[in-house]
Scaffold this motif. Structure first.
Motif, mmCIF file in Angstrom:
data_model
loop_
_atom_site.group_PDB
_atom_site.id
_atom_site.type_symbol
_atom_site.label_atom_id
_atom_site.label_comp_id
_atom_site.label_asym_id
_atom_site.label_seq_id
_atom_site.Cartn_x
_atom_site.Cartn_y
_atom_site.Cartn_z
ATOM 1 N N ILE A 52 7.372 14.354 -16.110
ATOM 2 C CA ILE A 52 8.529 13.731 -15.450
ATOM 3 C C ILE A 52 8.282 13.683 -13.949
ATOM 4 N N PHE A 53 8.581 12.533 -13.367
ATOM 5 C CA PHE A 53 8.503 12.368 -11.909
ATOM 6 C C PHE A 53 9.931 12.183 -11.400
ATOM 7 N N ILE A 54 10.265 12.917 -10.349
ATOM 8 C CA ILE A 54 11.645 12.893 -9.831
ATOM 9 C C ILE A 54 11.630 12.681 -8.330
ATOM 10 N N TYR A 55 12.372 11.689 -7.850
ATOM 11 C CA TYR A 55 12.721 11.649 -6.428
ATOM 12 C C TYR A 55 14.244 11.509 -6.389
ATOM 13 N N PRO A 56 14.961 12.610 -6.245
ATOM 14 C CA PRO A 56 16.416 12.611 -6.424
ATOM 15 C C PRO A 56 17.155 12.253 -5.141
ATOM 16 N N LEU B 64 0.842 -1.185 0.000
ATOM 17 C CA LEU B 64 0.000 0.000 0.000
ATOM 18 C C LEU B 64 0.883 1.242 0.000
ATOM 19 N N ASP B 65 1.246 1.640 -1.230
ATOM 20 C CA ASP B 65 2.168 2.765 -1.398
ATOM 21 C C ASP B 65 1.417 4.092 -1.201
ATOM 22 N N GLY B 66 2.083 5.015 -0.502
ATOM 23 C CA GLY B 66 1.441 6.317 -0.289
ATOM 24 C C GLY B 66 0.496 6.301 0.888
ATOM 25 N N SER B 67 0.739 5.359 1.820
ATOM 26 C CA SER B 67 -0.253 5.146 2.889
ATOM 27 C C SER B 67 -0.458 6.383 3.759
ATOM 28 N N TYR C 166 10.795 -2.733 -5.268
ATOM 29 C CA TYR C 166 9.328 -2.822 -5.335
ATOM 30 C C TYR C 166 8.664 -1.468 -5.561
ATOM 31 N N GLU C 167 9.426 -0.448 -5.903
ATOM 32 C CA GLU C 167 8.840 0.817 -6.358
ATOM 33 C C GLU C 167 9.479 1.232 -7.696
ATOM 34 N N CYS C 168 10.804 1.460 -7.704
ATOM 35 C CA CYS C 168 11.445 2.023 -8.900
ATOM 36 C C CYS C 168 11.561 1.037 -10.054
ATOM 37 N N LEU D 282 7.772 16.609 -8.310
ATOM 38 C CA LEU D 282 8.754 16.256 -7.265
ATOM 39 C C LEU D 282 8.401 17.082 -6.047
ATOM 40 N N ASN D 283 9.003 16.719 -4.900
ATOM 41 C CA ASN D 283 8.723 17.445 -3.655
ATOM 42 C C ASN D 283 9.611 18.680 -3.596
ATOM 43 N N GLN D 284 9.134 19.751 -4.190
ATOM 44 C CA GLN D 284 9.957 20.962 -4.334
ATOM 45 C C GLN D 284 10.323 21.544 -2.971
ATOM 46 N N ARG E 242 2.879 19.334 -10.410
ATOM 47 C CA ARG E 242 1.852 18.494 -9.758
ATOM 48 C C ARG E 242 2.579 17.464 -8.896
ATOM 49 N N TYR E 243 2.199 17.343 -7.637
ATOM 50 C CA TYR E 243 2.842 16.366 -6.753
ATOM 51 C C TYR E 243 1.822 15.895 -5.733
ATOM 52 N N ILE E 244 1.436 14.605 -5.845
ATOM 53 C CA ILE E 244 0.403 14.066 -4.958
ATOM 54 C C ILE E 244 1.026 13.450 -3.709
ATOM 55 N N GLY E 245 2.295 13.060 -3.806
ATOM 56 C CA GLY E 245 2.987 12.436 -2.679
ATOM 57 C C GLY E 245 2.647 10.966 -2.572
ATOM 58 N N SER E 246 2.098 10.408 -3.639
ATOM 59 C CA SER E 246 1.831 8.968 -3.719
ATOM 60 C C SER E 246 2.388 8.530 -5.070
ATOM 61 N N MET E 247 3.444 7.727 -5.048
ATOM 62 C CA MET E 247 4.158 7.445 -6.302
ATOM 63 C C MET E 247 3.223 6.875 -7.365
ATOM 64 N N VAL E 248 2.314 5.968 -6.920
ATOM 65 C CA VAL E 248 1.421 5.326 -7.903
ATOM 66 C C VAL E 248 0.584 6.389 -8.619
ATOM 67 N N GLY F 116 18.380 8.859 -2.318
ATOM 68 C CA GLY F 116 16.965 9.156 -2.543
ATOM 69 C C GLY F 116 16.120 8.424 -1.511
ATOM 70 N N LYS F 117 14.824 8.358 -1.747
ATOM 71 C CA LYS F 117 13.925 7.740 -0.750
ATOM 72 C C LYS F 117 13.281 6.462 -1.283
ATOM 73 N N LEU F 118 13.010 6.404 -2.573
ATOM 74 C CA LEU F 118 12.197 5.313 -3.109
ATOM 75 C C LEU F 118 13.014 4.034 -3.254
ATOM 76 N N ARG F 119 12.339 2.884 -3.024
ATOM 77 C CA ARG F 119 13.022 1.604 -3.023
ATOM 78 C C ARG F 119 13.123 1.047 -4.417
ATOM 79 N N LEU F 120 14.279 0.443 -4.674
ATOM 80 C CA LEU F 120 14.570 -0.067 -6.019
ATOM 81 C C LEU F 120 13.656 -1.236 -6.386
HETATM 82 P P1 P6P Z 1 7.823 12.664 0.300
HETATM 83 C C1 P6P Z 1 4.984 7.518 -0.098
HETATM 84 O O1 P6P Z 1 5.386 7.551 1.261
HETATM 85 C C2 P6P Z 1 6.234 7.388 -0.958
HETATM 86 O O2 P6P Z 1 6.903 6.201 -0.665
HETATM 87 C C3 P6P Z 1 5.872 7.466 -2.435
HETATM 88 O O3 P6P Z 1 4.635 6.915 -2.720
HETATM 89 C C4 P6P Z 1 5.900 8.954 -2.712
HETATM 90 O O4 P6P Z 1 6.225 9.247 -4.061
HETATM 91 C C5 P6P Z 1 7.003 9.461 -1.760
HETATM 92 O O5 P6P Z 1 7.111 8.490 -0.707
HETATM 93 C C6 P6P Z 1 6.651 10.795 -1.168
HETATM 94 O O6 P6P Z 1 7.769 11.184 -0.359
HETATM 95 O O7 P6P Z 1 9.181 12.710 0.933
HETATM 96 O O8 P6P Z 1 7.684 13.667 -0.825
HETATM 97 O O9 P6P Z 1 6.662 12.724 1.269
#
Ligand code: P6P
Length: 339
Positions: free
Chosen positions: A262-266, A118-121, A280-282, A211-213, A244-250, A274-278
């Motif tokens: 373009i979606f960026i989590y640098p 459950l991504d973006g919980s 089961y996400e990336c 991206l999370n500016q 646009r940034y919802i904060g839920s990768m999906v 970075g934050k995202l896992r290789l």
């Molecule tokens: P931040 C949700 O927690 C998540 O894993 C992704 O779904 C989302 O893209 C990212 O983290 C959001 O992270 O640091 O911008 O809140």
């Protein structure tokens, strides 16, 4: 005039199998199993606001993040359905420290599945879109025995299939095999995912950057220069882009696939990888977007070519429309950007 026939996920996967006489149908069956688990998760997500399922469960996962009850339900549902499916030898999950290899009944199966259940919980409480992300590999170890860690540490370029389910204004399953990317919308009245977005392609260009500016003070100069480029006035190139940034990768990825962008989590000064896992996400998103005609980079190399060393390792990611990812890489690699 015959009414338009709905093609269900089951019918579609069976039709795909018939294209390859030597195919056993196990991969198709596995995709249907994942669809079943996500329909069960969807049922709980849709009533999350009504029952005491939002309360924080209190436990924390391997990422040190507080687990919401819905996370745990989603994780346990996927494990239970896959364990009983006989098409999966084992799983790895964001919510489990180690891989789970199933017992005798399933141990001879040739596939393993990795998932973020459950991504973006963190969006659950505010009713924003959340999702399940999955990746399917053929095992590298002998089917005579249980699956092992190396089955789960394969690079993304070995993926057999990957995809996601987005629990949004409607519930959709989007998955990729090397045959293409197809989207299925859940028809609640019959409880079936039905083909609604055949042969999905990511537009070569777009006008949205995501991206999370808020973290930009921690970004490297090249990325900050790219963000300036996105915000610059340039009518011929449809800039400034929209942010646009919802904060839920999906959710951010689903929009990017459909509208382009373009979606960026640098990486940044606080999170060098970075934050995202290789795994089961990336990787699942990178495989899907490349099959749809887009690009997915770490900033210095192809996401799918990373050789994993740990189950929960992270990676920076630049993913989406190929022309936008290419332009971003020019900036962050300090190449003289094309005018
Ligand atoms: P931040 C949700 O927690 C998540 O894993 C992704 O779904 C989302 O893209 C990212 O983290 C959001 O992270 O640091 O911008 O809140």
């Amino acid at each position: 005039m015959h009414p338009r026939k709905l093609v269900t996920l089951d019918e579609f996967t069976i039709q795909e199998t018939r294209k390859f006489p030597q195919a056993t149908g196990e991969l198709s069956a596995l995709l249907r199993d994942i669809g079943l688990a996500c329909k069960m998760i969807n049922k709980q997500v849709r009533k999350a606001g009504l029952v005491d399922i939002l309360g924080k469960h209190g436990a924390t996962n391997v990422q040190g993040e507080e687990q919401m009850k819905l996370d745990i339900y989603a994780n346990e549902t996927l494990i239970s359905v896959l364990q009983n499916s006989a098409d999966c030898a084992g799983i790895a999950s964001e919510e489990n420290d180690e891989e789970v290899c199933f017992d005798e009944y399933s141990s001879h199966s040739k596939y393993v599945v990795l998932f973020d259940p459950l991504d973006g919980s963190s969006n659950i409480d505010v009713n924003a879109p959340i999702g399940t992300i999955f990746a399917i590999y053929r095992r590298t170890t002998s089917l005579a025995g249980h699956c092992r860690k190396e089955d789960f540490l394969q690079p993304g370029n070995k993926l057999m299939a990957s995809g996601y389910v987005i629990y949004g204004s409607s519930t959709m399953m989007v998955y990729a095999t090397r045959l293409g990317v197809n989207g299925f919308t859940l028809e609640p009245s019959i409880g079936e995912f039905c083909l609604s977005h055949p042969n999905m392609k990511c537009p070569d260009s777009g006008t949205i950057y995501s991206l999370n500016q808020g973290n930009s003070t921690r970004y490297e100069d090249g990325l900050r220069a790219y963000l300036e480029h996105c915000m610059e006035n340039n009518k011929e190139e449809n800039r400034p882009y929209s942010h646009r940034y919802i904060g839920s990768m999906v959710a951010d990825m689903h929009r990017t696939l459909i509208k382009g962008g373009i979606f960026i989590y640098p990486s940044d000064s606080k999170s060098p990888n970075g934050k995202l896992r290789l795994q089961y996400e990336c990787n699942p998103m990178a495989f899907l977007i490349e099959i749809a005609g887009g690009l997915a980079s770490t900033g210095t190399g192809r996401i799918l070519d990373i050789i994993p060393t740990e189950l929960h390792q992270r990676t920076p990611i630049y993913i989406g429309s190929k022309n936008m990812v290419t332009k971003a890489l020019e900036f962050i690699n300090q190449k003289e950007p094309v005018a």
